[in-house]
Scaffold this active site. Structure first.
Site, mmCIF file in Angstrom:
data_model
loop_
_atom_site.group_PDB
_atom_site.id
_atom_site.type_symbol
_atom_site.label_atom_id
_atom_site.label_comp_id
_atom_site.label_asym_id
_atom_site.label_seq_id
_atom_site.Cartn_x
_atom_site.Cartn_y
_atom_site.Cartn_z
ATOM 1 N N HIS A 93 0.773 -1.245 0.008
ATOM 2 C CA HIS A 93 -0.097 0.077 0.089
ATOM 3 C C HIS A 93 0.786 1.166 0.170
ATOM 4 O O HIS A 93 2.124 1.416 0.249
ATOM 5 C CB HIS A 93 -0.987 -0.041 1.110
ATOM 6 C CG HIS A 93 -0.308 0.245 2.407
ATOM 7 N ND1 HIS A 93 0.567 -0.841 3.056
ATOM 8 C CD2 HIS A 93 -0.151 1.207 3.390
ATOM 9 C CE1 HIS A 93 0.916 -0.477 4.213
ATOM 10 N NE2 HIS A 93 0.692 0.767 4.613
ATOM 11 N N ASP A 95 0.464 4.795 2.118
ATOM 12 C CA ASP A 95 -0.143 5.604 3.147
ATOM 13 C C ASP A 95 -0.825 6.767 2.383
ATOM 14 O O ASP A 95 -0.081 7.639 1.695
ATOM 15 C CB ASP A 95 0.693 6.290 4.181
ATOM 16 C CG ASP A 95 1.279 4.851 5.019
ATOM 17 O OD1 ASP A 95 0.737 3.765 5.053
ATOM 18 O OD2 ASP A 95 2.273 5.012 5.791
ATOM 19 N N HIS A 249 4.691 0.213 0.505
ATOM 20 C CA HIS A 249 5.474 -0.686 1.385
ATOM 21 C C HIS A 249 4.437 -1.852 1.875
ATOM 22 O O HIS A 249 3.151 -1.615 1.867
ATOM 23 C CB HIS A 249 6.235 0.170 2.563
ATOM 24 C CG HIS A 249 4.909 1.143 3.260
ATOM 25 N ND1 HIS A 249 4.459 2.035 2.879
ATOM 26 C CD2 HIS A 249 4.360 0.663 4.419
ATOM 27 C CE1 HIS A 249 3.546 2.860 3.713
ATOM 28 N NE2 HIS A 249 3.449 1.897 4.689
ATOM 29 N N ARG A 264 4.672 6.309 14.993
ATOM 30 C CA ARG A 264 4.738 6.777 13.622
ATOM 31 C C ARG A 264 4.165 8.334 13.498
ATOM 32 O O ARG A 264 3.329 8.505 14.145
ATOM 33 C CB ARG A 264 3.748 6.068 12.530
ATOM 34 C CG ARG A 264 4.126 6.193 11.252
ATOM 35 C CD ARG A 264 3.203 5.532 10.186
ATOM 36 N NE ARG A 264 1.853 6.209 10.182
ATOM 37 C CZ ARG A 264 0.697 5.886 9.434
ATOM 38 N NH1 ARG A 264 1.027 4.711 8.584
ATOM 39 N NH2 ARG A 264 -0.550 6.129 9.327
#
Length: 275
Positions: A93, A95, A249, A264
């Site tokens: 995917h 982000d 990733h 994150r």
């Protein structure tokens, strides 16, 4: 500082850096534009230091789906407990491709890692585009694709389980799907990059489901070739940042029975233009 490329397609390991040092940050930003994925080793950042480094890259974006850190709401928790089997991000995917202005990228800090496993794999969408035939590139000119979240964060068994476990925000709701060019001009490097991904891209604009699925599935198969990839093997204290506009990733979920805990921060990006 030592900057050592991981592969010919993308990625670099950085050693002997200190992200608290403005001179080092300037070199890291230059390397980021070149390599798209940087694993900055042995940083061991406190949340305030993590935030300060991220703010040196750009404005912080608050992800509405991830559970935030109680003391620092602009940090999202990425966690898999030892008794859990599903990991967030197991599917290839990009982000925030579902946002009108997709995020520049993410800065992920390793807090607690399994003794082995838990790597993150990346694939270069610039290298994948370059390897397409001229005829296929011509076909992609002017095409746009839709991106959305409902099928991922709301209406999937994995999302429901993650909300029950407290790993996704229970109250977050999806926003309307957005449309982006399928081939973008990268804002930093200027390279053409494919901008579709298996998790959040839903369809090609103006095509039937059969036509759209055939083209997208062909692209997805092409982009997963190992020649376009690198892999980050984490250690506690490492800091990895990646560019969402030029990479995919996925989390490698191969560490059942161990805890993996990350912080994150996502950096806001800009509207994307067609190549």
């Amino acid at each position: 500082m030592e900057i050592l490329p991981m592969t010919t397609a993308l990625g670099a390991d950085i050693y002997n850096a200190d992200v608290r040092n403005p001179e080092h940050v300037a070199r890291i930003k230059d390397a980021f534009a070149k390599y798209s994925v940087l694993s900055i080793r042995d940083q061991h950042l406190e949340p305030e230091e993590h935030i300060a480094f991220a703010e040196a890259i750009g404005k912080i974006n608050i992800n509405r789906f991830f559970t935030p850190l109680d003391t620092h709401p602009n940090i999202a928790i990425v966690l898999k407990e030892k008794d859990q089997t599903g990991a967030i991000g197991e599917v290839w995917h990009t982000d925030h491709s579902y946002d009108a202005e997709p995020a520049l990228g993410s800065v992920l800090s390793a807090r607690e890692m399994p003794p082995v496993g838990g790597d993150t794999a990346f694939s270069s969408m610039a290298a994948a585009y370059d390897a397409l035939s001229d005829r296929f590139k011509k076909m992609l000119e002017g095409l746009e694709a839709w991106h959305g979240t409902y099928h991922v964060f709301v209406n999937s068994p994995a999302a429901k389980k993650a909300r029950e476990e407290g790993r996704l925000n229970e109250n977050a709701m999806p926003e309307p799907d957005v449309k982006h060019p399928m081939v973008i001009r990268h804002p930093l490097s200027g390279r053409p990059c494919l901008f579709v991904n298996p998790q959040f891209t839903t369809r090609i604009d103006g095509m039937s489901p059969t036509e759209s699925d055939a083209i997208l599935n062909g692209i997805y198969q092409h982009c997963q070739q190992p020649e376009f990839q690198c892999r980050v093997r984490w250690r506690e204290g490492d800091l990895t940042m990646w560019d969402n506009r030029s990479t995919w990733h996925k989390a490698i979920n191969d560490y059942h029975g161990y805890r993996r805990y990350m912080h994150r921060i996502t950096i806001e990006g800009c509207a994307l233009s067609a190549a």
